[in-house]
Write a protein that holds these residues in place. Structure first.
Motif, PDB file in Angstrom:
ATOM      1  N   LEU A 161      18.921   0.993 -11.889  1.00  0.00           N
ATOM      2  CA  LEU A 161      18.344   1.153 -10.553  1.00  0.00           C
ATOM      3  C   LEU A 161      18.261  -0.176  -9.803  1.00  0.00           C
ATOM      4  O   LEU A 161      17.761  -1.161 -10.326  1.00  0.00           O
ATOM      5  CB  LEU A 161      16.930   1.757 -10.664  1.00  0.00           C
ATOM      6  N   ARG A 162      18.763  -0.169  -8.572  1.00  0.00           N
ATOM      7  CA  ARG A 162      18.591  -1.312  -7.658  1.00  0.00           C
ATOM      8  C   ARG A 162      17.425  -0.990  -6.753  1.00  0.00           C
ATOM      9  O   ARG A 162      17.251   0.166  -6.338  1.00  0.00           O
ATOM     10  CB  ARG A 162      19.851  -1.558  -6.831  1.00  0.00           C
ATOM     11  N   THR A 163      16.638  -1.991  -6.425  1.00  0.00           N
ATOM     12  CA  THR A 163      15.436  -1.759  -5.635  1.00  0.00           C
ATOM     13  C   THR A 163      15.274  -2.796  -4.532  1.00  0.00           C
ATOM     14  O   THR A 163      15.847  -3.886  -4.605  1.00  0.00           O
ATOM     15  CB  THR A 163      14.166  -1.802  -6.519  1.00  0.00           C
ATOM     16  N   ALA A 164      14.447  -2.446  -3.561  1.00  0.00           N
ATOM     17  CA  ALA A 164      13.996  -3.380  -2.535  1.00  0.00           C
ATOM     18  C   ALA A 164      12.549  -3.012  -2.248  1.00  0.00           C
ATOM     19  O   ALA A 164      12.245  -1.856  -1.942  1.00  0.00           O
ATOM     20  CB  ALA A 164      14.842  -3.276  -1.278  1.00  0.00           C
ATOM     21  N   GLY A 165      11.675  -3.968  -2.369  1.00  0.00           N
ATOM     22  CA  GLY A 165      10.276  -3.658  -2.095  1.00  0.00           C
ATOM     23  C   GLY A 165       9.317  -4.592  -2.717  1.00  0.00           C
ATOM     24  O   GLY A 165       9.551  -5.538  -3.374  1.00  0.00           O
ATOM     25  N   ILE A 217       4.027  11.223   4.008  1.00  0.00           N
ATOM     26  CA  ILE A 217       4.077  11.804   2.674  1.00  0.00           C
ATOM     27  C   ILE A 217       3.208  11.030   1.693  1.00  0.00           C
ATOM     28  O   ILE A 217       2.821   9.898   1.939  1.00  0.00           O
ATOM     29  CB  ILE A 217       5.514  11.885   2.136  1.00  0.00           C
ATOM     30  N   SER A 218       2.953  11.687   0.543  1.00  0.00           N
ATOM     31  CA  SER A 218       2.198  11.060  -0.540  1.00  0.00           C
ATOM     32  C   SER A 218       2.828  11.478  -1.869  1.00  0.00           C
ATOM     33  O   SER A 218       3.953  11.981  -1.908  1.00  0.00           O
ATOM     34  CB  SER A 218       0.729  11.480  -0.473  1.00  0.00           C
ATOM     35  N   ASP A 219       2.082  11.324  -2.939  1.00  0.00           N
ATOM     36  CA  ASP A 219       2.574  11.668  -4.267  1.00  0.00           C
ATOM     37  C   ASP A 219       2.988  13.133  -4.388  1.00  0.00           C
ATOM     38  O   ASP A 219       3.891  13.459  -5.158  1.00  0.00           O
ATOM     39  CB  ASP A 219       1.508  11.359  -5.326  1.00  0.00           C
ATOM     40  N   LYS A 220       2.340  14.028  -3.656  1.00  0.00           N
ATOM     41  CA  LYS A 220       2.709  15.446  -3.700  1.00  0.00           C
ATOM     42  C   LYS A 220       4.182  15.634  -3.354  1.00  0.00           C
ATOM     43  O   LYS A 220       4.875  16.442  -3.961  1.00  0.00           O
ATOM     44  CB  LYS A 220       1.862  16.259  -2.718  1.00  0.00           C
ATOM     45  N   SER A 221       4.652  14.903  -2.371  1.00  0.00           N
ATOM     46  CA  SER A 221       6.059  15.008  -1.972  1.00  0.00           C
ATOM     47  C   SER A 221       6.983  14.500  -3.069  1.00  0.00           C
ATOM     48  O   SER A 221       8.083  15.033  -3.258  1.00  0.00           O
ATOM     49  CB  SER A 221       6.305  14.225  -0.685  1.00  0.00           C
ATOM     50  N   MET A 222       6.547  13.498  -3.782  1.00  0.00           N
ATOM     51  CA  MET A 222       7.383  12.941  -4.842  1.00  0.00           C
ATOM     52  C   MET A 222       7.630  13.984  -5.934  1.00  0.00           C
ATOM     53  O   MET A 222       8.701  14.011  -6.535  1.00  0.00           O
ATOM     54  CB  MET A 222       6.741  11.684  -5.421  1.00  0.00           C
ATOM     55  N   GLU A 223       6.661  14.862  -6.168  1.00  0.00           N
ATOM     56  CA  GLU A 223       6.848  15.926  -7.152  1.00  0.00           C
ATOM     57  C   GLU A 223       8.003  16.834  -6.743  1.00  0.00           C
ATOM     58  O   GLU A 223       8.778  17.280  -7.596  1.00  0.00           O
ATOM     59  CB  GLU A 223       5.561  16.729  -7.307  1.00  0.00           C
ATOM     60  N   ASP A 243       6.356  -2.123   1.953  1.00  0.00           N
ATOM     61  CA  ASP A 243       5.086  -1.701   2.560  1.00  0.00           C
ATOM     62  C   ASP A 243       4.440  -0.529   1.828  1.00  0.00           C
ATOM     63  O   ASP A 243       3.924   0.401   2.447  1.00  0.00           O
ATOM     64  CB  ASP A 243       5.263  -1.362   4.051  1.00  0.00           C
ATOM     65  N   THR A 244       4.494  -0.567   0.512  1.00  0.00           N
ATOM     66  CA  THR A 244       3.769   0.396  -0.312  1.00  0.00           C
ATOM     67  C   THR A 244       2.862  -0.394  -1.255  1.00  0.00           C
ATOM     68  O   THR A 244       2.935  -1.615  -1.322  1.00  0.00           O
ATOM     69  CB  THR A 244       4.722   1.279  -1.141  1.00  0.00           C
ATOM     70  N   GLU A 245       2.036   0.303  -1.983  1.00  0.00           N
ATOM     71  CA  GLU A 245       1.097  -0.321  -2.922  1.00  0.00           C
ATOM     72  C   GLU A 245       1.547  -0.136  -4.367  1.00  0.00           C
ATOM     73  O   GLU A 245       0.717   0.007  -5.264  1.00  0.00           O
ATOM     74  CB  GLU A 245      -0.304   0.273  -2.718  1.00  0.00           C
ATOM     75  N   ILE A 246       2.835  -0.155  -4.611  1.00  0.00           N
ATOM     76  CA  ILE A 246       3.372   0.058  -5.945  1.00  0.00           C
ATOM     77  C   ILE A 246       3.112  -1.178  -6.806  1.00  0.00           C
ATOM     78  O   ILE A 246       3.445  -2.297  -6.420  1.00  0.00           O
ATOM     79  CB  ILE A 246       4.885   0.364  -5.886  1.00  0.00           C
ATOM     80  N   SER A 247       2.537  -0.961  -7.982  1.00  0.00           N
ATOM     81  CA  SER A 247       2.208  -2.070  -8.883  1.00  0.00           C
ATOM     82  C   SER A 247       3.419  -2.475  -9.720  1.00  0.00           C
ATOM     83  O   SER A 247       4.389  -1.711  -9.847  1.00  0.00           O
ATOM     84  CB  SER A 247       1.070  -1.667  -9.819  1.00  0.00           C
ATOM     85  N   LYS A 264       2.426   6.604   1.813  1.00  0.00           N
ATOM     86  CA  LYS A 264       1.227   6.581   0.966  1.00  0.00           C
ATOM     87  C   LYS A 264       1.522   7.042  -0.462  1.00  0.00           C
ATOM     88  O   LYS A 264       0.752   7.777  -1.057  1.00  0.00           O
ATOM     89  CB  LYS A 264       0.138   7.461   1.583  1.00  0.00           C
ATOM     90  N   VAL A 265       2.621   6.605  -1.013  1.00  0.00           N
ATOM     91  CA  VAL A 265       2.961   6.916  -2.396  1.00  0.00           C
ATOM     92  C   VAL A 265       2.276   5.890  -3.292  1.00  0.00           C
ATOM     93  O   VAL A 265       2.345   4.690  -3.038  1.00  0.00           O
ATOM     94  CB  VAL A 265       4.488   6.909  -2.601  1.00  0.00           C
ATOM     95  N   THR A 266       1.628   6.381  -4.346  1.00  0.00           N
ATOM     96  CA  THR A 266       0.936   5.508  -5.292  1.00  0.00           C
ATOM     97  C   THR A 266       1.787   5.307  -6.539  1.00  0.00           C
ATOM     98  O   THR A 266       2.887   5.862  -6.651  1.00  0.00           O
ATOM     99  CB  THR A 266      -0.419   6.109  -5.699  1.00  0.00           C
ATOM    100  N   ASP A 267       1.249   4.574  -7.487  1.00  0.00           N
ATOM    101  CA  ASP A 267       1.935   4.371  -8.762  1.00  0.00           C
ATOM    102  C   ASP A 267       2.292   5.693  -9.423  1.00  0.00           C
ATOM    103  O   ASP A 267       3.371   5.853  -9.983  1.00  0.00           O
ATOM    104  CB  ASP A 267       1.060   3.559  -9.718  1.00  0.00           C
ATOM    105  N   GLU A 268       1.380   6.645  -9.363  1.00  0.00           N
ATOM    106  CA  GLU A 268       1.605   7.953  -9.988  1.00  0.00           C
ATOM    107  C   GLU A 268       2.859   8.623  -9.427  1.00  0.00           C
ATOM    108  O   GLU A 268       3.700   9.117 -10.177  1.00  0.00           O
ATOM    109  CB  GLU A 268       0.386   8.847  -9.760  1.00  0.00           C
TER     110      GLU A 268
END
Length: 134
Positions: free
Chosen positions: A130-134, A67-73, A112-116, A90-94
């Protein structure tokens, strides 16, 4: 994380393991699914676009999918979502920033993502619980 919904709901009614399904088969997922597992499947954005509206979904595991950003929509339409796993995708900041549209989201794992830091801080600013791991 042993208290994660994805683990707790695995043996409960409403859990749906779709890891063997192809993109074209995702439309067959019952709309009353509470926890959807797609981890390590070959699902792409095209498949996520075919998901029915999941009005009761609380947890979606998309780790190691295509998946990518399209799926996040699409994912942000599931306002009941509490937990999301998007490791090694392959999810980006967007796409990540769209998570701020999920008022009930309580946990997201994004190893294992490229989230800034900027995208992360944007989401945390909107969802301070929100709790997170990453």
């Amino acid at each position: 994380m042993s208290d994660a919904l994805v683990f707790r709901l695995r043996n409960e009614e409403g859990y749906f393991d779709a890891t063997e399904l192809e993109d074209s088969e995702l439309s067959k997922i019952p709309s009353d699914v509470v926890c959807l597992n797609l981890e390590n499947s070959t699902i792409t954005d095209d498949g996520i676009l075919k998901l029915p509206f999941l009005s009761k979904v609380r947890c979606i595991d998309l780790d190691s999918t295509l998946i990518s950003d399209k799926s996040m929509e699409i994912i942000t339409k599931f306002k009941t979502l509490e937990e999301l796993w998007i490791e090694d995708v392959k999810v980006t900041d967007e796409g990540f920033k769209l998570l701020a549209l999920l008022p009930n989201l309580r946990y997201v794992s994004f190893w294992d993502t490229e989230i800034s830091d900027e995208a992360y801080n944007h989401v945390i600013g909107k969802l301070p619980h929100l709790r997170t791991a990453g």
